[in-house]
Design a protein around this motif. Structure first.
Motif, short mmCIF file in Angstrom:
data_model
loop_
_atom_site.label_atom_id
_atom_site.label_comp_id
_atom_site.label_asym_id
_atom_site.label_seq_id
_atom_site.Cartn_x
_atom_site.Cartn_y
_atom_site.Cartn_z
N LEU A 1 0.86 -1.17 0.00
CA LEU A 1 0.00 0.00 0.00
C LEU A 1 0.90 1.22 0.00
O LEU A 1 1.63 1.45 0.97
CB LEU A 1 -0.91 0.01 1.24
CG LEU A 1 -2.12 -0.93 1.23
CD1 LEU A 1 -1.70 -2.38 1.39
CD2 LEU A 1 -3.09 -0.55 2.35
N PHE A 2 0.90 1.99 -1.08
CA PHE A 2 1.91 3.04 -1.23
C PHE A 2 1.29 4.41 -1.42
O PHE A 2 0.22 4.57 -2.00
CB PHE A 2 2.83 2.72 -2.41
CG PHE A 2 2.17 2.73 -3.76
CD1 PHE A 2 2.18 3.87 -4.55
CD2 PHE A 2 1.52 1.60 -4.25
CE1 PHE A 2 1.56 3.88 -5.80
CE2 PHE A 2 0.90 1.60 -5.49
CZ PHE A 2 0.94 2.75 -6.27
N ASP A 3 1.99 5.41 -0.89
CA ASP A 3 1.66 6.80 -1.16
C ASP A 3 2.19 7.17 -2.53
O ASP A 3 3.19 6.62 -2.99
CB ASP A 3 2.30 7.71 -0.11
CG ASP A 3 1.65 7.57 1.26
OD1 ASP A 3 0.57 6.98 1.35
OD2 ASP A 3 2.25 8.06 2.24
N VAL B 1 -2.68 4.39 -2.17
CA VAL B 1 -3.51 4.96 -1.09
C VAL B 1 -3.01 6.35 -0.72
O VAL B 1 -3.15 6.79 0.42
CB VAL B 1 -3.52 4.04 0.15
CG1 VAL B 1 -4.24 2.74 -0.14
CG2 VAL B 1 -2.09 3.78 0.66
N GLY B 2 -2.43 7.07 -1.68
CA GLY B 2 -1.82 8.36 -1.40
C GLY B 2 -2.84 9.42 -1.03
O GLY B 2 -4.00 9.38 -1.42
N LYS B 3 -2.36 10.39 -0.24
CA LYS B 3 -3.17 11.54 0.17
C LYS B 3 -2.42 12.80 -0.23
O LYS B 3 -1.30 13.03 0.21
CB LYS B 3 -3.41 11.51 1.68
CG LYS B 3 -4.29 10.37 2.14
CD LYS B 3 -4.51 10.38 3.63
CE LYS B 3 -3.31 9.84 4.39
NZ LYS B 3 -3.05 8.44 4.14
N ALA C 1 -7.30 8.81 -0.63
CA ALA C 1 -7.81 7.73 0.20
C ALA C 1 -8.01 8.24 1.62
O ALA C 1 -7.15 8.95 2.16
CB ALA C 1 -6.83 6.56 0.20
N ARG C 2 -9.13 7.91 2.23
CA ARG C 2 -9.37 8.29 3.61
C ARG C 2 -8.51 7.43 4.52
O ARG C 2 -8.28 6.25 4.25
CB ARG C 2 -10.84 8.13 3.96
CG ARG C 2 -11.77 9.08 3.20
CD ARG C 2 -13.22 8.86 3.60
NE ARG C 2 -13.42 9.10 5.02
CZ ARG C 2 -13.64 10.29 5.56
NH1 ARG C 2 -13.68 11.36 4.78
NH2 ARG C 2 -13.83 10.42 6.85
N GLN C 3 -8.04 8.04 5.62
CA GLN C 3 -7.17 7.30 6.53
C GLN C 3 -7.86 6.07 7.09
O GLN C 3 -7.25 5.01 7.26
CB GLN C 3 -6.72 8.21 7.67
CG GLN C 3 -5.69 7.58 8.59
CD GLN C 3 -4.40 7.22 7.87
OE1 GLN C 3 -3.83 8.05 7.17
NE2 GLN C 3 -3.95 5.98 8.03
N GLU C 4 -9.16 6.16 7.33
CA GLU C 4 -9.90 5.01 7.86
C GLU C 4 -9.88 3.85 6.87
O GLU C 4 -9.79 2.68 7.26
CB GLU C 4 -11.35 5.40 8.18
CG GLU C 4 -11.51 6.42 9.29
CD GLU C 4 -11.29 7.86 8.81
OE1 GLU C 4 -11.03 8.07 7.59
OE2 GLU C 4 -11.36 8.77 9.65
N HIS C 5 -9.93 4.18 5.59
CA HIS C 5 -9.88 3.14 4.55
C HIS C 5 -8.50 2.49 4.52
O HIS C 5 -8.38 1.26 4.36
CB HIS C 5 -10.22 3.75 3.19
CG HIS C 5 -10.05 2.81 2.04
ND1 HIS C 5 -10.90 1.74 1.82
CD2 HIS C 5 -9.12 2.76 1.04
CE1 HIS C 5 -10.50 1.08 0.75
NE2 HIS C 5 -9.42 1.68 0.26
N GLN D 1 -7.65 -1.45 5.20
CA GLN D 1 -6.91 -2.26 4.23
C GLN D 1 -5.74 -2.98 4.90
O GLN D 1 -5.49 -4.17 4.66
CB GLN D 1 -6.39 -1.37 3.11
CG GLN D 1 -7.44 -0.99 2.09
CD GLN D 1 -7.39 -1.92 0.88
OE1 GLN D 1 -7.13 -3.11 1.00
NE2 GLN D 1 -7.65 -1.37 -0.28
N LEU D 2 -5.00 -2.26 5.74
CA LEU D 2 -3.86 -2.87 6.43
C LEU D 2 -4.31 -4.06 7.28
O LEU D 2 -3.70 -5.13 7.24
CB LEU D 2 -3.17 -1.83 7.33
CG LEU D 2 -2.39 -0.72 6.63
CD1 LEU D 2 -1.92 0.32 7.64
CD2 LEU D 2 -1.20 -1.30 5.87
#
Length: 250
Positions: free
Chosen positions: A39-41, A61-63, A70-74, A78-79
């Protein structure tokens, strides 16, 4: 435990450094090569992912400010779900994940879910920017302290609870992360608290990438430049006595 209930996998929270793959640690390269899923930014992609296991699933999953993210909760979900499926998970973050990288939210989610993890530190963009500019971050007599601060709160604006005495200390190297939009207001406050407007400043954009740009200036000139800027590339700001000049060929 039945076959339908696999053992938890493992999560490696890997710091990718500023973007130059040669600044990856050996441990980071090892975990990328072993990963089942990454899962990468978006700031930790490009050539860095050339070190990934070719069979690994890559999930962006970059912000980024002002862009769909991607929302942090998502990301947390995923993790946990990927690890519960028994996979070796790499969460790849740019710079050093412990510095303004929202690492704690992910640690809390993993801990609450009972997922084993490790944290692999990396080169922060502050260190990379100073190295690219040919300057140290500290000096025994001139810059006795270095401080990392954020130029944006959760709303994207300059935080209100600023320790102005610390930020306006002329004997400190200050590094401002995520401060392009708020720097004009920050510079105004610095001057009001006694820091001269001609204090040396460095704007470092896209550090560690081929299109890296370094601009040596002053806090006043940088504030003027930032008033009308459209933020496209990630950047950070350094100011203080050591930003005056670089050594060597920089």
């Amino acid at each position: 435990m039945s076959d339908a209930e696999p053992a938890n996998g493992f999560v490696s929270l890997v710091s990718a450094g500023p973007g130059d793959p040669e600044l990856l640690t050996l441990k980071a390269v090892s975990r990328l090569a072993q990963a089942d899923v990454i899962l990468f930014d978006d700031l930790a992609s490009g050539p860095v992912l050339d070190h990934a296991n070719p069979d690994a699933e890559l999930i962006a999953v970059g912000k980024r400010a002002g862009r769909p993210s991607a929302r942090q909760e998502h990301v947390n979900m995923q993790l946990v779900s990927q690890a519960r499926a028994g996979r070796r998970v790499v969460r790849l973050k740019s710079g050093d994940s412990g510095i303004f990288g929202r690492l704690e939210e992910e640690l809390i989610a993993l801990t609450e879910a009972g997922i084993p993890f490790e944290i692999i530190p990396g080169v922060t963009s502050a260190s990379a920017a100073a190295a690219a500019a040919g300057i140290p971050l500290t000096r025994r007599l001139t810059a006795r302290r270095v401080q990392f601060v954020t130029g944006a709160d959760v709303t994207g604006h300059l935080p209100e609870d600023i320790n102005w005495a610390a930020l306006a200390d002329p004997h400190v190297t200050t590094v401002v992360f995520m401060g392009q939009r708020s720097f004009p207001k920050l510079a105004e406050g610095l001057r009001a608290h006694g820091l001269p407007g001609d204090t040396p400043a460095l704007f470092a954009e896209a550090v560690g990438h081929p299109h890296q740009r370094l601009l040596r200036t002053t806090i006043d000139e940088l504030a003027r430049m930032m008033r009308d800027i459209t933020v496209v590339q990630p950047g950070l700001i350094l100011y203080g006595p050591l930003v005056l000049k670089g050594y060597g060929n920089t």
